[in-house]
Design a protein around this motif. Structure first.
Motif, mmCIF file in Angstrom:
data_model
loop_
_atom_site.group_PDB
_atom_site.id
_atom_site.type_symbol
_atom_site.label_atom_id
_atom_site.label_comp_id
_atom_site.label_asym_id
_atom_site.label_seq_id
_atom_site.Cartn_x
_atom_site.Cartn_y
_atom_site.Cartn_z
ATOM 1 N N PRO A 21 0.803 -1.237 0.000
ATOM 2 C CA PRO A 21 0.000 0.000 0.000
ATOM 3 C C PRO A 21 0.830 1.279 0.000
ATOM 4 N N THR A 22 2.077 1.209 0.471
ATOM 5 C CA THR A 22 2.897 2.425 0.519
ATOM 6 C C THR A 22 3.476 2.800 -0.839
ATOM 7 N N TRP A 23 3.468 1.882 -1.792
ATOM 8 C CA TRP A 23 4.110 2.156 -3.075
ATOM 9 C C TRP A 23 3.464 3.323 -3.804
ATOM 10 N N ARG A 24 2.161 3.320 -3.859
ATOM 11 C CA ARG A 24 1.469 4.388 -4.587
ATOM 12 C C ARG A 24 1.728 5.759 -3.967
ATOM 13 N N SER A 25 1.711 5.829 -2.648
ATOM 14 C CA SER A 25 1.931 7.121 -2.007
ATOM 15 C C SER A 25 3.362 7.599 -2.236
ATOM 16 N N THR A 67 16.974 2.449 1.316
ATOM 17 C CA THR A 67 15.617 2.427 1.851
ATOM 18 C C THR A 67 14.660 1.964 0.761
ATOM 19 N N ASP A 68 13.444 1.622 1.164
ATOM 20 C CA ASP A 68 12.425 1.255 0.180
ATOM 21 C C ASP A 68 12.142 2.424 -0.757
ATOM 22 N N GLU A 69 12.208 3.654 -0.241
ATOM 23 C CA GLU A 69 11.972 4.828 -1.087
ATOM 24 C C GLU A 69 12.992 4.898 -2.214
ATOM 25 N N ILE A 70 14.255 4.653 -1.900
ATOM 26 C CA ILE A 70 15.307 4.720 -2.911
ATOM 27 C C ILE A 70 15.088 3.646 -3.967
ATOM 28 N N ARG A 71 14.890 2.416 -3.534
ATOM 29 C CA ARG A 71 14.696 1.316 -4.481
ATOM 30 C C ARG A 71 13.480 1.562 -5.370
ATOM 31 N N ALA A 76 10.848 2.414 -10.427
ATOM 32 C CA ALA A 76 9.683 2.883 -11.180
ATOM 33 C C ALA A 76 10.088 3.678 -12.408
ATOM 34 N N GLN A 77 11.121 4.487 -12.297
ATOM 35 C CA GLN A 77 11.591 5.229 -13.464
ATOM 36 C C GLN A 77 12.171 4.293 -14.507
ATOM 37 N N ALA A 78 12.933 3.301 -14.062
ATOM 38 C CA ALA A 78 13.490 2.326 -15.004
ATOM 39 C C ALA A 78 12.380 1.577 -15.721
#
Length: 264
Positions: A21-25, A67-71, A76-78
């Motif tokens: 659920p955190t991915w979209r945010s 962190t998960d944010e970095i990964r 997502a851009q790749a």
């Protein structure tokens, strides 16, 4: 053949798992282009990210704690470059090395003829054929993700190079579907590359970053950045170049990108 079957099944299973659920945010905050995508494209992108994160290894360098944010922001851009296409998820790539900021690389640089120069370079990102890795500065990767309208994006640039490598060459031509596609691509890219070099030498302002005049491989990486970040301007000034990228990426960013056409 058997290996390919198991790989496809594993990837299908990965794409079928629930999206955290955190991915979209996170992506809504860090990647404005994600918000602009149609809902079906958002869903496809997230499924690709599931496979990418499972198959590629991330390593923090220079003291960076991953962190998960970095990964997620990088992945997502790749994966934006993979939408709507059959993909093997960057088969030449195994590792993403992430530094907190600018890093120093020691390498040889060709000047002319038999002359080479050795020295240290301060870099924000780098990849090359057979390296098996993409190297990124996290602050630059995040900054270019958030600022999605200046025509420059570090992650898109380096992963466009990875697409270029898939035919085991570094020539600015990714794997295309037909011989006719190769002929059209070559004709358009050669003409546009020549025009950018001429503009660079004459000091004429261009939509494209003149770093693309370095060589055909850098040209493909630069036009990929511009295609996704300044699609209206690219289409207005270079319609045939835009059409080639639209055909290859099977995307039309101008449909969902609210960008004023500014030619500078």
């Amino acid at each position: 053949m058997v290996f390919g079957f198991f790989k496809r099944r594993r990837r299908r299973n990965l794409r079928g798992q629930p999206i955290p659920p955190t991915w979209r945010s996170t992506l809504t905050h860090n990647l404005p282009v994600f918000r602009r995508l149609p809902l079906e494209d958002q869903a496809e992108l997230l499924r690709h990210v599931q496979v990418f994160l499972a198959e590629k290894r991330f390593e923090g360098c220079g003291g960076l704690e991953l962190t998960d944010e970095i990964r997620l922001t990088i992945a997502a851009q790749a994966c934006l470059l993979l939408l709507h296409r059959e993909t093997d998820y960057y088969p030449e790539l195994s590792t993403i090395l992430v530094y907190p900021s600018t890093y120093i690389a020691h390498e040889e640089r060709h000047l002319e003829g038999p002359i080479w120069e050795q020295g240290a370079q301060h870099l924000l990102g780098h990849t090359q054929h057979r390296l098996g890795a993409v190297i990124l500065a996290w602050d630059a990767a995040k900054r270019s993700a958030v600022n999605s309208s200046n025509g420059r994006n570090l992650v898109l640039h380096e992963f466009a190079h990875q697409l270029d490598f898939e035919d085991h060459a570094t020539d600015g031509t990714p794997v295309l579907a037909t011989r006719s596609d190769y002929a059209t691509w070559s004709r358009v890219m050669r003409r546009e590359f020549k025009a950018l070099r001429a503009a660079d030498e004459a000091g004429i302002p261009t939509v494209l970053d003149t770093y693309g005049a370095t060589n055909p491989a850098e040209f493909f990486a630069v036009v990929t950045e511009t295609f996704f970040e300044r699609p209206h301007a690219l289409r207005a000034v270079h319609p045939q170049l835009y059409a080639e990228l639209e055909r290859f990426y099977r995307q039309d960013p101008a449909r969902y990108f609210a960008e004023p056409v500014e030619i500078n």
